[in-house]
Design an enzyme around this catalytic site. Structure first.
Site, PDB file in Angstrom:
ATOM      1  N   ILE A  53     -11.244  -2.821   1.894  1.00 35.57           N
ATOM      2  CA  ILE A  53     -10.908  -4.240   1.775  1.00 35.57           C
ATOM      3  C   ILE A  53     -10.974  -4.934   3.128  1.00 35.57           C
ATOM      4  O   ILE A  53     -11.521  -6.029   3.258  1.00 35.57           O
ATOM      5  CB  ILE A  53      -9.502  -4.415   1.163  1.00 35.57           C
ATOM      6  CG1 ILE A  53      -9.418  -3.756  -0.225  1.00 35.57           C
ATOM      7  CG2 ILE A  53      -9.147  -5.899   1.084  1.00 35.57           C
ATOM      8  CD1 ILE A  53     -10.375  -4.309  -1.250  1.00 35.57           C
TER       9      ILE A  53
ATOM     10  N   ASP B 227      -2.845   3.162  15.619  1.00 35.46           N
ATOM     11  CA  ASP B 227      -2.137   3.657  14.449  1.00 35.46           C
ATOM     12  C   ASP B 227      -0.972   2.700  14.215  1.00 35.46           C
ATOM     13  O   ASP B 227      -0.055   2.614  15.030  1.00 35.46           O
ATOM     14  CB  ASP B 227      -1.629   5.078  14.694  1.00 35.46           C
ATOM     15  CG  ASP B 227      -0.922   5.678  13.484  1.00 35.46           C
ATOM     16  OD1 ASP B 227      -0.674   4.932  12.510  1.00 35.46           O
ATOM     17  OD2 ASP B 227      -0.605   6.879  13.513  1.00 35.46           O
TER      18      ASP B 227
ATOM     19  N   TYR C 148       5.461   3.221  -1.754  1.00 35.32           N
ATOM     20  CA  TYR C 148       4.375   2.247  -1.627  1.00 35.32           C
ATOM     21  C   TYR C 148       4.782   0.907  -2.231  1.00 35.32           C
ATOM     22  O   TYR C 148       4.666  -0.146  -1.594  1.00 35.32           O
ATOM     23  CB  TYR C 148       3.125   2.789  -2.313  1.00 35.32           C
ATOM     24  CG  TYR C 148       1.984   1.800  -2.416  1.00 35.32           C
ATOM     25  CD1 TYR C 148       1.304   1.370  -1.284  1.00 35.32           C
ATOM     26  CD2 TYR C 148       1.577   1.309  -3.653  1.00 35.32           C
ATOM     27  CE1 TYR C 148       0.256   0.469  -1.378  1.00 35.32           C
ATOM     28  CE2 TYR C 148       0.528   0.421  -3.762  1.00 35.32           C
ATOM     29  CZ  TYR C 148      -0.133   0.000  -2.622  1.00 35.32           C
ATOM     30  OH  TYR C 148      -1.178  -0.890  -2.720  1.00 35.32           O
TER      31      TYR C 148
ATOM     32  N   LYS D  85       5.467  -2.647  -0.166  1.00 38.10           N
ATOM     33  CA  LYS D  85       4.664  -3.830  -0.443  1.00 38.10           C
ATOM     34  C   LYS D  85       5.520  -4.960  -1.024  1.00 38.10           C
ATOM     35  O   LYS D  85       5.215  -6.143  -0.840  1.00 38.10           O
ATOM     36  CB  LYS D  85       3.528  -3.478  -1.396  1.00 38.10           C
ATOM     37  CG  LYS D  85       2.421  -2.645  -0.745  1.00 38.10           C
ATOM     38  CD  LYS D  85       1.671  -3.418   0.324  1.00 38.10           C
ATOM     39  CE  LYS D  85       0.407  -2.700   0.749  1.00 38.10           C
ATOM     40  NZ  LYS D  85      -0.443  -3.507   1.658  1.00 38.10           N
TER      41      LYS D  85
ATOM     42  N   ALA E  28      -8.503  -1.019  -6.966  1.00 35.02           N
ATOM     43  CA  ALA E  28      -9.743  -1.321  -6.249  1.00 35.02           C
ATOM     44  C   ALA E  28     -10.524  -0.059  -5.897  1.00 35.02           C
ATOM     45  O   ALA E  28      -9.952   1.002  -5.639  1.00 35.02           O
ATOM     46  CB  ALA E  28      -9.438  -2.111  -4.976  1.00 35.02           C
TER      47      ALA E  28
ATOM     48  N   THR F 194     -12.220   1.660  -3.280  1.00 35.19           N
ATOM     49  CA  THR F 194     -12.272   1.701  -1.824  1.00 35.19           C
ATOM     50  C   THR F 194     -12.340   3.145  -1.353  1.00 35.19           C
ATOM     51  O   THR F 194     -11.975   4.058  -2.102  1.00 35.19           O
ATOM     52  CB  THR F 194     -11.025   1.050  -1.196  1.00 35.19           C
ATOM     53  OG1 THR F 194      -9.871   1.832  -1.542  1.00 35.19           O
ATOM     54  CG2 THR F 194     -10.836  -0.384  -1.694  1.00 35.19           C
TER      55      THR F 194
END
Length: 260
Positions: free
Chosen positions: A23, A66, A159, A163, A192, A194
């Site tokens: 992305i 990083d 995750y 987010k 997606a 990716t």
């Protein structure tokens, strides 16, 4: 009646995290096509980063970092400005998607996902906002979030939570920076295609043809691709979206809250 504003980034310097693949790379390439004066991308793979930067077709630079390292992240905006001049636009596209439920997610994984997915965008947004305010310049920020920010699947506990924090940060900073003409919007991205998703699928033991199996089951017959998201991100960065801030746009084939 005045003419509609163009979707253009002419004269602007754009910083894209995670810009070496997926992305982020798609958005960086779209920004170059939209006429950005300079594009800075970040990532952990120096060879890949240099390769992408050299093919953007605009004045570009790559910064190896990083984002789990707060000190390294805090240096990015200064490094980008040293190479390209003041940053006008920021895209927080980098993110980790490691799996884990509430019962099996190690604290170390939780901390790393929050560091990359929430703390790094905070650090970068703060740095860009401070510089823009000091210079008296307007600006735009786009955060690539996820549909999982609404709650997410049980195997995406850290995750989804990280987010969700980014979604709240998007609205909070949009409100706080309005008076300075700095706009902040977010994209809640669906499933997606990716490189990162391919790596996760392989790590989970799924067959190499997982994409061919998954695509036909999607409402529009395929997964979202970087090129799909890139146009929206560039629009949000451009003057065409000059009156838009604090928006969280669901970019998915499925409608949140709809059933049957």
């Amino acid at each position: 009646m005045s003419a509609l504003p163009k979707v253009s980034l002419e004269g602007r310097v754009v910083l894209v995290t995670g810009g070496t693949q997926g992305i982020g790379e798609g958005i960086a390439r779209a920004a170059a096509e939209a006429g950005a004066a300079g594009i800075c991308i970040t990532g952990r793979d120096a060879a890949r980063g240099a390769r992408v930067a050299n093919t953007l077709g605009a004045k570009a630079c790559f910064i190896a970092a990083d984002l789990a390292d707060a000190t390294a992240t805090a240096r990015i905006v200064q490094q980008a400005e040293a190479a390209l001049g003041p940053v006008d636009a920021l895209v927080n596209a980098a993110g980790l998607t490691d799996r884990g439920t509430i019962t099996d997610t190690p604290i170390e994984l939780w901390d790393r996902l929050f560091a990359v997915n929430a703390r790094a965008p905070f650090i970068l947004t703060q740095a860009v906002a401070r510089r823009l305010k000091a210079l008296g310049r307007p600006g735009a920020i786009v955060n690539v979030i996820t549909m999982s920010s609404y709650g997410g699947q049980p195997f995406l506990t850290a995750y989804a939570a990280s987010k969700g924090a980014l979604a709240t940060l998007t609205k909070n900073t949009a409100h706080g920076l309005r008076a300075d003409r700095i706009r902040v919007n977010g994209i809640n991205l669906g499933w997606a295609d990716t490189p990162g998703e391919h790596a996760i699928q392989a790590r989970d033991g799924n067959p190499s043809d997982w994409l061919e199996r998954a695509a036909p089951a999607q409402p529009f017959g395929r997964l979202i691709e970087p090129r799909d998201v890139a146009g929206l991100a560039v629009y949000l960065l451009s003057d065409a979206a000059a009156m838009m801030t604090g928006a969280l746009i669901d970019f998915d084939q499925n409608v949140m809250g709809a059933y049957g």
